[in-house]
Design a protein around this motif. Structure first.
Motif, PDB file in Angstrom:
ATOM      1  N   LEU A 125      -7.772   8.343  -5.986  1.00 44.27           N
ATOM      2  CA  LEU A 125      -9.165   8.668  -5.675  1.00 44.27           C
ATOM      3  C   LEU A 125      -9.614   7.645  -4.633  1.00 44.27           C
ATOM      4  CD1 LEU A 125     -11.887  10.586  -6.576  1.00 44.27           C
ATOM      5  CD2 LEU A 125     -12.374   8.351  -7.501  1.00 44.27           C
ATOM      6  N   VAL A 126     -10.087   8.167  -3.499  1.00 46.34           N
ATOM      7  CA  VAL A 126     -10.576   7.297  -2.386  1.00 46.34           C
ATOM      8  C   VAL A 126     -12.185   7.188  -2.497  1.00 46.34           C
ATOM      9  CG1 VAL A 126     -10.418   6.858   0.282  1.00 46.34           C
ATOM     10  CG2 VAL A 126      -8.487   8.122  -0.962  1.00 46.34           C
ATOM     11  N   VAL A 127     -12.420   5.768  -2.502  1.00 45.39           N
ATOM     12  CA  VAL A 127     -13.859   5.591  -2.571  1.00 45.39           C
ATOM     13  C   VAL A 127     -14.231   5.323  -0.822  1.00 45.39           C
ATOM     14  CG1 VAL A 127     -15.657   4.069  -3.234  1.00 45.39           C
ATOM     15  CG2 VAL A 127     -14.049   4.816  -4.772  1.00 45.39           C
ATOM     16  N   PRO A 128     -15.320   5.934  -0.323  1.00 51.72           N
ATOM     17  CA  PRO A 128     -15.380   5.664   1.124  1.00 51.72           C
ATOM     18  C   PRO A 128     -15.878   4.105   1.264  1.00 51.72           C
ATOM     19  CG  PRO A 128     -16.150   7.875   0.405  1.00 51.72           C
ATOM     20  CD  PRO A 128     -15.974   7.220  -0.826  1.00 51.72           C
ATOM     21  N   ARG A 129     -15.313   3.478   2.073  1.00 53.69           N
ATOM     22  CA  ARG A 129     -15.997   1.992   2.273  1.00 53.69           C
ATOM     23  C   ARG A 129     -16.864   2.109   3.475  1.00 53.69           C
ATOM     24  NH1 ARG A 129     -13.392  -3.375   0.208  1.00 53.69           N
ATOM     25  NH2 ARG A 129     -15.278  -4.828   0.349  1.00 53.69           N
ATOM     26  N   LEU A 130     -18.055   1.451   3.840  1.00 51.20           N
ATOM     27  CA  LEU A 130     -18.618   1.705   5.036  1.00 51.20           C
ATOM     28  C   LEU A 130     -17.872   0.850   6.163  1.00 51.20           C
ATOM     29  CD1 LEU A 130     -22.423   1.369   3.842  1.00 51.20           C
ATOM     30  CD2 LEU A 130     -21.472   2.948   5.215  1.00 51.20           C
ATOM     31  N   GLY A 131     -17.663   1.340   7.354  1.00 49.70           N
ATOM     32  CA  GLY A 131     -16.965   0.676   8.244  1.00 49.70           C
ATOM     33  C   GLY A 131     -15.491   1.154   8.278  1.00 49.70           C
ATOM     34  N   TYR A 132     -15.124   1.809   7.375  1.00 47.50           N
ATOM     35  CA  TYR A 132     -13.666   2.064   6.975  1.00 47.50           C
ATOM     36  C   TYR A 132     -13.385   3.659   6.920  1.00 47.50           C
ATOM     37  CZ  TYR A 132     -12.781  -2.816   6.484  1.00 47.50           C
ATOM     38  OH  TYR A 132     -13.006  -4.234   6.468  1.00 47.50           O
ATOM     39  N   GLY A 133     -13.506   4.290   7.993  1.00 50.61           N
ATOM     40  CA  GLY A 133     -13.306   5.891   8.011  1.00 50.61           C
ATOM     41  C   GLY A 133     -12.206   6.117   7.300  1.00 50.61           C
ATOM     42  N   ILE A 134     -12.099   7.523   6.694  1.00 50.13           N
ATOM     43  CA  ILE A 134     -10.839   8.192   6.179  1.00 50.13           C
ATOM     44  C   ILE A 134     -10.200   8.707   7.091  1.00 50.13           C
ATOM     45  CG2 ILE A 134      -9.966   9.789   4.458  1.00 50.13           C
ATOM     46  CD1 ILE A 134     -12.555   8.952   2.756  1.00 50.13           C
ATOM     47  N   LYS A 135      -8.927   8.321   7.743  1.00 49.60           N
ATOM     48  CA  LYS A 135      -8.571   8.992   8.801  1.00 49.60           C
ATOM     49  C   LYS A 135      -7.316   9.962   8.320  1.00 49.60           C
ATOM     50  CE  LYS A 135      -8.112   4.792  11.627  1.00 49.60           C
ATOM     51  NZ  LYS A 135      -7.785   3.574  10.598  1.00 49.60           N
ATOM     52  N   GLU A 136      -7.361  11.227   8.861  1.00 49.55           N
ATOM     53  CA  GLU A 136      -6.378  12.128   8.832  1.00 49.55           C
ATOM     54  C   GLU A 136      -4.995  11.844   8.622  1.00 49.55           C
ATOM     55  OE1 GLU A 136      -8.053  15.181   8.013  1.00 49.55           O
ATOM     56  OE2 GLU A 136      -6.038  15.873   7.332  1.00 49.55           O
ATOM     57  N   ALA A 137      -4.520  11.152   9.657  1.00 52.19           N
ATOM     58  CA  ALA A 137      -2.998  10.436   9.630  1.00 52.19           C
ATOM     59  C   ALA A 137      -2.770   9.666   8.394  1.00 52.19           C
ATOM     60  CB  ALA A 137      -2.921   9.593  10.888  1.00 52.19           C
ATOM     61  N   ASP A 138      -3.748   8.988   7.828  1.00 55.24           N
ATOM     62  CA  ASP A 138      -3.364   8.190   6.676  1.00 55.24           C
ATOM     63  C   ASP A 138      -3.246   9.161   5.356  1.00 55.24           C
ATOM     64  OD1 ASP A 138      -3.413   5.739   7.731  1.00 55.24           O
ATOM     65  OD2 ASP A 138      -5.540   5.599   7.443  1.00 55.24           O
ATOM     66  N   LEU A 139      -4.155  10.186   5.459  1.00 55.90           N
ATOM     67  CA  LEU A 139      -4.013  11.163   4.315  1.00 55.90           C
ATOM     68  C   LEU A 139      -2.914  11.941   4.442  1.00 55.90           C
ATOM     69  CD1 LEU A 139      -7.692  12.651   4.407  1.00 55.90           C
ATOM     70  CD2 LEU A 139      -6.599  11.225   2.593  1.00 55.90           C
ATOM     71  N   CYS A 140      -2.164  12.251   5.577  1.00 52.44           N
ATOM     72  CA  CYS A 140      -1.190  13.001   5.741  1.00 52.44           C
ATOM     73  C   CYS A 140       0.272  12.181   5.323  1.00 52.44           C
ATOM     74  CB  CYS A 140      -0.834  13.294   7.296  1.00 52.44           C
ATOM     75  SG  CYS A 140      -1.571  14.727   7.812  1.00 52.44           S
ATOM     76  N   ALA A 141      -0.047  10.788   5.762  1.00 48.03           N
ATOM     77  CA  ALA A 141       1.067   9.659   5.434  1.00 48.03           C
ATOM     78  C   ALA A 141       1.298   9.750   3.808  1.00 48.03           C
ATOM     79  CB  ALA A 141       0.885   8.586   5.888  1.00 48.03           C
ATOM     80  N   LEU A 142       0.098   9.825   3.003  1.00 46.02           N
ATOM     81  CA  LEU A 142       0.157   9.600   1.755  1.00 46.02           C
ATOM     82  C   LEU A 142       0.579  10.979   1.045  1.00 46.02           C
ATOM     83  CD1 LEU A 142      -0.545   7.774  -0.585  1.00 46.02           C
ATOM     84  CD2 LEU A 142      -2.827   8.477  -0.299  1.00 46.02           C
ATOM     85  N   ASN A 143       0.054  12.099   1.504  1.00 49.49           N
ATOM     86  CA  ASN A 143       0.573  13.259   1.185  1.00 49.49           C
ATOM     87  C   ASN A 143       2.200  13.503   1.295  1.00 49.49           C
ATOM     88  OD1 ASN A 143       0.888  16.425   1.769  1.00 49.49           O
ATOM     89  ND2 ASN A 143      -0.809  16.080   0.431  1.00 49.49           N
ATOM     90  N   LYS A 144       2.847  13.090   2.455  1.00 47.35           N
ATOM     91  CA  LYS A 144       4.300  13.040   2.823  1.00 47.35           C
ATOM     92  C   LYS A 144       5.030  12.400   1.620  1.00 47.35           C
ATOM     93  CE  LYS A 144       5.298  14.109   7.503  1.00 47.35           C
ATOM     94  NZ  LYS A 144       5.028  13.202   8.760  1.00 47.35           N
ATOM     95  N   VAL A 145       4.549  11.226   0.985  1.00 48.10           N
ATOM     96  CA  VAL A 145       5.138  10.491  -0.001  1.00 48.10           C
ATOM     97  C   VAL A 145       4.899  10.907  -1.517  1.00 48.10           C
ATOM     98  CG1 VAL A 145       6.068   8.484   1.115  1.00 48.10           C
ATOM     99  CG2 VAL A 145       3.617   8.404   0.056  1.00 48.10           C
ATOM    100  N   GLY A 146       4.155  12.166  -1.632  1.00 50.98           N
ATOM    101  CA  GLY A 146       3.643  12.787  -2.828  1.00 50.98           C
ATOM    102  C   GLY A 146       2.467  12.581  -3.305  1.00 50.98           C
ATOM    103  N   GLY A 147       1.386  11.980  -2.481  1.00 44.92           N
ATOM    104  CA  GLY A 147       0.088  11.696  -2.962  1.00 44.92           C
ATOM    105  C   GLY A 147      -0.689  12.911  -3.315  1.00 44.92           C
ATOM    106  N   LYS A 148      -1.468  13.076  -4.185  1.00 39.28           N
ATOM    107  CA  LYS A 148      -2.436  13.966  -4.424  1.00 39.28           C
ATOM    108  C   LYS A 148      -3.849  13.382  -4.160  1.00 39.28           C
ATOM    109  CE  LYS A 148       0.475  15.916  -7.886  1.00 39.28           C
ATOM    110  NZ  LYS A 148       1.000  14.423  -7.761  1.00 39.28           N
ATOM    111  N   VAL A 149      -4.667  13.650  -3.096  1.00 38.18           N
ATOM    112  CA  VAL A 149      -5.764  12.630  -2.786  1.00 38.18           C
ATOM    113  C   VAL A 149      -7.110  13.424  -3.220  1.00 38.18           C
ATOM    114  CG1 VAL A 149      -6.893  11.332  -1.306  1.00 38.18           C
ATOM    115  CG2 VAL A 149      -4.437  11.507  -1.371  1.00 38.18           C
ATOM    116  N   ALA A 150      -8.038  12.856  -3.684  1.00 35.50           N
ATOM    117  CA  ALA A 150      -9.493  13.283  -3.963  1.00 35.50           C
ATOM    118  C   ALA A 150     -10.246  12.313  -3.068  1.00 35.50           C
ATOM    119  CB  ALA A 150      -9.880  13.645  -5.333  1.00 35.50           C
ATOM    120  N   ILE A 151     -11.578  12.651  -2.660  1.00 37.02           N
ATOM    121  CA  ILE A 151     -12.396  11.617  -2.012  1.00 37.02           C
ATOM    122  C   ILE A 151     -13.511  11.676  -3.031  1.00 37.02           C
ATOM    123  CG2 ILE A 151     -13.744  11.099  -0.040  1.00 37.02           C
ATOM    124  CD1 ILE A 151     -11.524  12.437   1.594  1.00 37.02           C
ATOM    125  N   ALA A 152     -14.136  10.525  -3.394  1.00 35.57           N
ATOM    126  CA  ALA A 152     -15.295  10.371  -4.189  1.00 35.57           C
ATOM    127  C   ALA A 152     -16.430  10.488  -3.352  1.00 35.57           C
ATOM    128  CB  ALA A 152     -15.196   8.680  -4.711  1.00 35.57           C
TER     129      ALA A 152
END
Ligand SMILES: Nc1ncnc2c1ncn2[C@@H]1O[C@H](COP(=O)(O)OP(=O)(O)OP(=O)(O)O)[C@@H](O)[C@H]1O
Ligand SMILES: O=C(O)c1ccc[n+]([C@@H]2O[C@H](COP(=O)([O-])O)[C@@H](O)[C@H]2O)c1
Length: 197
Positions: A125-152
């Motif tokens: 579960l990713v908590v958005p932090r001001l000043g740190y946008g959620i990057k599509e590339a990071d979500l893809c990289a996490l997905n590739k190693v098996g991550g199932k991600v939700a955004i709070a």
């Protein structure tokens, strides 16, 4: 199925940002499991026992209607995989774990210790932090190693432990944590006052 949020933090010291996250988790999960830990990527942290006690004070200060947030120092480990394995032993196979991280460390989590094994145990579960946008590339990289991600869906305030350590601004922490810091003279608060005179 019981849904458990796992929230590990350096808590050096715990801030009102941590409190906002805990408040939100309390409303969205059956149980919120919290621990303070050493971070293998950080150096010179305040001794873990102090950080654990401060985290307990910050949780107690929340005073929430649901009594579902618990500090579990016995789960603490610098490697989250070890904590997740201990949590699995404690609560069994019939629960769903979500590991809570801020968006500032989303790009880093793929380099954590045995990340594939960790992601087999927990959702993220990713908590958005001001000043740190959620990057599509990071979500893809996490997905590739098996991550199932939700955004709070919460807006945490723009505060950090490092800002407190630098500025000693009491509004970033709770009164009980502030008292504790003074009692133990953590972060050189006494020297700070003397040198300001
Ligand atoms: N204000 C905040 N908004 C969103 N996420 C946060 C916030 N504060 C902490 N987090 C997240 O909570 C977890 C624990 O954070 P941590 O205890 O390292 O606090 P920190 O403020 O980032 O500390 P430091 O400034 O010392 O790095 C991390 O995943 C972090 O991303
Ligand atoms: O398992 C790892 O390799 C790993 C690497 C870096 C950080 N962590 C954990 O991530 C959590 C958040 O760290 P921090 O310092 O941002 O609060 C904390 O519980 C750390 O132990 C875990």
């Amino acid at each position: 199925m019981e849904k458990i949020a796992l929230f590990g933090t350096s808590a050096d010291p715990p801030t009102v940002g941590h409190q906002t996250i805990l408040h939100w988790l309390s409303q969205h999960y059956d149980r919120v499991v919290v621990w303070a830990s050493d971070n293998p990527f950080k150096k010179h942290q305040t001794p873990l026992i102090y950080r654990t006690e401060m985290l307990g004070l910050a949780i107690a200060d929340l005073n929430l209607p649901r009594n579902n947030i618990n500090l579990h120092p016995e789960l603490s480990d610098r490697y989250t995989l070890v904590t997740a394995n201990k949590a699995r032993e404690k609560w069994g196979d019939k629960v769903e774990f979500s590991l809570v991280i801020g968006s500032d460390i989303l790009g880093q989590i793929t380099s954590w210790y045995r990340i594939g094994e960790l992601l087999a145990q927990v959702k993220v579960l990713v908590v958005p932090r001001l000043g740190y946008g959620i990057k599509e590339a990071d979500l893809c990289a996490l997905n590739k190693v098996g991550g199932k991600v939700a955004i709070a869906t919460l807006n945490a305030p723009k505060v950090s432990s490092s800002t407190y350590r630098l500025e000693k601004d009491n509004s970033l922490i709770t009164p009980a944590v502030n008292n504790y810091i003074w009692q133990k003279n953590l972060y050189n608060v006494e020297n700070q006052v003397i040198s300001n005179k």
